[in-house]
Scaffold this active site. Structure first.
Site, PDB file in Angstrom:
ATOM      1  N   HIS A 218       0.841  -1.198   0.000  1.00 52.93           N
ATOM      2  CA  HIS A 218       0.000   0.000   0.000  1.00 52.93           C
ATOM      3  C   HIS A 218       0.880   1.254   0.000  1.00 52.93           C
ATOM      4  CE1 HIS A 218      -3.547  -2.422   0.712  1.00 52.93           C
ATOM      5  NE2 HIS A 218      -2.960  -2.999   1.745  1.00 52.93           N
TER       6      HIS A 218
ATOM      7  N   ASP B  73      -8.769  -6.793   6.216  1.00 54.17           N
ATOM      8  CA  ASP B  73      -9.375  -7.470   5.067  1.00 54.17           C
ATOM      9  C   ASP B  73     -10.332  -8.568   5.517  1.00 54.17           C
ATOM     10  OD1 ASP B  73      -8.187  -6.576   2.331  1.00 54.17           O
ATOM     11  OD2 ASP B  73      -6.482  -6.604   3.687  1.00 54.17           O
TER      12      ASP B  73
ATOM     13  N   GLU C 132      -5.954 -13.497   4.938  1.00 59.13           N
ATOM     14  CA  GLU C 132      -6.899 -12.397   5.102  1.00 59.13           C
ATOM     15  C   GLU C 132      -8.210 -12.582   4.348  1.00 59.13           C
ATOM     16  OE1 GLU C 132      -4.821  -8.861   3.894  1.00 59.13           O
ATOM     17  OE2 GLU C 132      -3.597  -9.975   2.476  1.00 59.13           O
TER      18      GLU C 132
END
Length: 254
Positions: free
Chosen positions: A45, A175, A149
């Site tokens: 990210h 997530d 996740e």
């Protein structure tokens, strides 16, 4: 002064770290002074580049933080590059099956344990100063971590954790909360139970896992789970926000 993630896993007490997703070498030193043990340089990210990650790994090595890198996906080239730069651990997100977990290990380890491409001249192998033993040393010191996740990963959790060569496993609270239909509720009982199940399985198979916490009170939730070896705490921007928000709100009430 270099600290490896493997050396932290050998400790008798839980250790602490967090994700960093922007270039911040000075902040890494401050985090170490505050008591942090490791950081996860997050390339999944935000904005970090290879050049910035290389600099931050050097800073971690200099100040004694263990440097782990989260790559964006199960990608052989990305895993090889961050380990070549000297990261002592790699973390791969969104693992669904034991087959994917086996690929992570293969990409992170040199033969005979894996298929990682060999080059003795990179930083992680000492720039060619030991062309014979660097591969054995890298296999011994490199920690391999995966994140579960999604619902498929939860269903296959035991097989993933049992995979030879996997050292540490994380449950991706954010997530997983979305996948379970409780978005934003990262500490929902269903999410926490998944973390606890991960801890139980890690203990069973001689692996370790992490737990996401916000406060020391949160950590008490995981007392009695020896499979949990370390905590992930809030991201630095949010810690900064909370600190300044408390200060500013207090001053404005004067």
């Amino acid at each position: 002064m270099r600290t490896t993630f493997q050396s932290l896993l050998k400790r008798d007490c839980r250790f602490i770290g967090t994700y960093v997703s922007f270039p911040a070498d000075d902040m890494l030193e401050v985090m170490k002074l505050a008591g942090m043990d490791f950081v996860i340089l997050d390339m999944e990210h935000d904005q970090l580049t290879f050049t910035e990650v290389m600099s931050m790994i050097r800073t971690c090595d200099a100040c004694g933080l263990a440097a782990m890198v989260r790559v964006p996906s199960l990608n052989e080239t990305m895993i090889r590059k961050v380990l070549d730069m000297g990261a002592s651990a790699v973390k791969v997100p969104d693992i669904h099956t034991a087959e994917e977990a086996r690929k992570v290990v293969a990409y992170a380890k040199y033969p005979p344990e894996g298929i990682r491409g060999a080059c003795p001249y990179v930083r992680g192998n000492g720039y060619g100063t030991d062309k014979v033993h660097c591969y054995e040393k890298a296999n011994r010191e490199t920690a391999v971590s995966v994140i579960i996740e999604g619902l498929d990963g939860i269903a296959n959790m035991e097989e993933i954790i049992a995979t030879p060569g996997i050292d540490s496993v994380s449950v991706g609270n954010i997530d997983l909360a979305v996948a379970m239909g409780v978005p934003g509720q990262t500490f929902h009982p269903k999410v926490i139970e998944a973390v606890k199940n991960c801890a139980r399985l890690c203990e069973k198979y001689g692996k370790t896992c992490s737990a996401q916490v916000r406060t020391a009170e949160d950590a008490r939730e995981f007392d009695g789970y020896p499979g949990i070896s370390h905590y992930h705490v809030e991201f630095p921007p949010y810690v900064l926000y909370k600190g300044y928000k408390t200060l500013c709100d207090g001053l404005k009430q004067k």
